[in-house]
Motif scaffolding. Sequence first.
Motif, PDB file in Angstrom:
ATOM      1  N   GLY A  16      53.747 -39.501  -6.958  1.00 52.34           N
ATOM      2  CA  GLY A  16      52.817 -39.424  -5.623  1.00 52.34           C
ATOM      3  C   GLY A  16      51.211 -39.037  -6.116  1.00 52.34           C
ATOM      4  O   GLY A  16      51.013 -38.882  -6.988  1.00 52.34           O
ATOM      5  N   PRO A  17      50.144 -39.352  -4.672  1.00 53.22           N
ATOM      6  CA  PRO A  17      49.107 -38.866  -4.638  1.00 53.22           C
ATOM      7  C   PRO A  17      48.693 -37.090  -5.250  1.00 53.22           C
ATOM      8  O   PRO A  17      49.809 -37.007  -4.916  1.00 53.22           O
ATOM      9  CB  PRO A  17      48.852 -39.586  -3.513  1.00 53.22           C
ATOM     10  CG  PRO A  17      49.896 -39.352  -2.831  1.00 53.22           C
ATOM     11  CD  PRO A  17      50.949 -39.201  -3.391  1.00 53.22           C
ATOM     12  N   ALA A  18      47.264 -36.852  -5.187  1.00 53.20           N
ATOM     13  CA  ALA A  18      47.434 -35.427  -5.374  1.00 53.20           C
ATOM     14  C   ALA A  18      47.662 -34.835  -3.871  1.00 53.20           C
ATOM     15  O   ALA A  18      47.048 -35.520  -2.965  1.00 53.20           O
ATOM     16  CB  ALA A  18      45.833 -35.076  -6.263  1.00 53.20           C
ATOM     17  N   ARG A  19      48.243 -33.781  -4.205  1.00 52.87           N
ATOM     18  CA  ARG A  19      48.330 -32.639  -2.902  1.00 52.87           C
ATOM     19  C   ARG A  19      46.996 -31.418  -2.477  1.00 52.87           C
ATOM     20  O   ARG A  19      47.406 -31.780  -1.843  1.00 52.87           O
ATOM     21  CB  ARG A  19      49.910 -32.794  -2.581  1.00 52.87           C
ATOM     22  CG  ARG A  19      50.536 -34.091  -2.247  1.00 52.87           C
ATOM     23  CD  ARG A  19      52.363 -33.288  -2.057  1.00 52.87           C
ATOM     24  NE  ARG A  19      53.096 -34.911  -2.297  1.00 52.87           N
ATOM     25  CZ  ARG A  19      53.819 -34.762  -2.098  1.00 52.87           C
ATOM     26  NH1 ARG A  19      54.670 -33.712  -2.567  1.00 52.87           N
ATOM     27  NH2 ARG A  19      54.978 -35.799  -1.902  1.00 52.87           N
ATOM     28  N   ARG A  20      46.935 -31.945  -3.763  1.00 49.80           N
ATOM     29  CA  ARG A  20      46.350 -30.183  -3.407  1.00 49.80           C
ATOM     30  C   ARG A  20      45.101 -30.208  -3.935  1.00 49.80           C
ATOM     31  O   ARG A  20      44.191 -29.396  -4.215  1.00 49.80           O
ATOM     32  CB  ARG A  20      47.079 -28.501  -3.924  1.00 49.80           C
ATOM     33  CG  ARG A  20      46.302 -28.132  -3.545  1.00 49.80           C
ATOM     34  CD  ARG A  20      46.819 -26.429  -3.748  1.00 49.80           C
ATOM     35  NE  ARG A  20      45.885 -25.185  -3.027  1.00 49.80           N
ATOM     36  CZ  ARG A  20      46.760 -24.303  -2.558  1.00 49.80           C
ATOM     37  NH1 ARG A  20      48.184 -23.337  -3.501  1.00 49.80           N
ATOM     38  NH2 ARG A  20      46.268 -22.811  -2.499  1.00 49.80           N
ATOM     39  N   PHE A  21      45.251 -30.266  -5.804  1.00 52.19           N
ATOM     40  CA  PHE A  21      44.263 -30.518  -6.316  1.00 52.19           C
ATOM     41  C   PHE A  21      43.625 -32.115  -6.753  1.00 52.19           C
ATOM     42  O   PHE A  21      44.163 -32.886  -6.683  1.00 52.19           O
ATOM     43  CB  PHE A  21      44.861 -30.345  -7.387  1.00 52.19           C
ATOM     44  CG  PHE A  21      45.578 -28.819  -7.524  1.00 52.19           C
ATOM     45  CD1 PHE A  21      44.622 -27.255  -6.899  1.00 52.19           C
ATOM     46  CD2 PHE A  21      46.806 -28.156  -7.758  1.00 52.19           C
ATOM     47  CE1 PHE A  21      45.540 -25.941  -6.906  1.00 52.19           C
ATOM     48  CE2 PHE A  21      47.009 -27.390  -7.686  1.00 52.19           C
ATOM     49  CZ  PHE A  21      46.318 -26.817  -6.751  1.00 52.19           C
ATOM     50  N   ASP A  22      42.396 -31.594  -7.240  1.00 51.57           N
ATOM     51  CA  ASP A  22      41.770 -32.960  -7.447  1.00 51.57           C
ATOM     52  C   ASP A  22      40.756 -32.399  -8.596  1.00 51.57           C
ATOM     53  O   ASP A  22      40.092 -33.769  -9.066  1.00 51.57           O
ATOM     54  CB  ASP A  22      40.407 -33.334  -5.752  1.00 51.57           C
ATOM     55  CG  ASP A  22      39.281 -33.220  -5.794  1.00 51.57           C
ATOM     56  OD1 ASP A  22      38.784 -31.796  -6.272  1.00 51.57           O
ATOM     57  OD2 ASP A  22      38.989 -33.057  -4.197  1.00 51.57           O
ATOM     58  N   THR A  23      40.557 -31.294  -9.140  1.00 53.20           N
ATOM     59  CA  THR A  23      40.029 -31.579 -10.561  1.00 53.20           C
ATOM     60  C   THR A  23      40.172 -30.158 -10.573  1.00 53.20           C
ATOM     61  O   THR A  23      41.197 -29.363  -9.982  1.00 53.20           O
ATOM     62  CB  THR A  23      38.556 -30.407  -9.900  1.00 53.20           C
ATOM     63  OG1 THR A  23      37.860 -31.239  -8.867  1.00 53.20           O
ATOM     64  CG2 THR A  23      37.793 -30.063 -10.838  1.00 53.20           C
TER      65      THR A  23
END
Length: 192
Positions: A56-63
Amino acid sequence: MRELVYYVATSLDGFIADASGDFSTFPQDPETLAALFDRYPETCPAHLREALGVTGPARRFDTVVMGRRTHAPALDAGLVGGAYPHLRQVVVTHRDLPAPSGVEVVAGDVLARVAELKAEPGKDVWLCGGADLAGQLLDLVDEIQVKVNPVLLGDGIPLFRGLGRPREVRAVAVEPLPGGVTLATYRTGRRG
């Protein structure tokens, strides 16, 4: 403004690892891992994603922000791009650390750098450890999510170090997960 979320596993008695930094005694129930990585697939280290079927792709965090000791297992395993190359990785240290490709090393004013990260556009920022860094950044933390494992360590690395004074947080959710793990969510009062 994006939020800083301290999302971390702990023992029932409040330790994120034993005194040597080892957290392997935490149960690794496949159903628990599936529930956690379904919630936040981006928190699955890159070298485990395929084996665990996490796509799955990032749902909440990108860092992701972490201390040197939290980053060390990735270096020890030879993961040149760190454990989370699918995220922006920030490692905080006051020691010399080779900056592998895709990893930002912060050695100066940590509070100012994390405040800058929070002010940038994007998804939330995940503080994944450790205790010293969490203690330093508590005034910037918006939410604490603790994965409480059904194990007692008796001693080890606490959730926070160096708080200096008591802090109140507000419990907002407690969710049982498979394998006896409980996900407890707290708000610090900064927002929401």
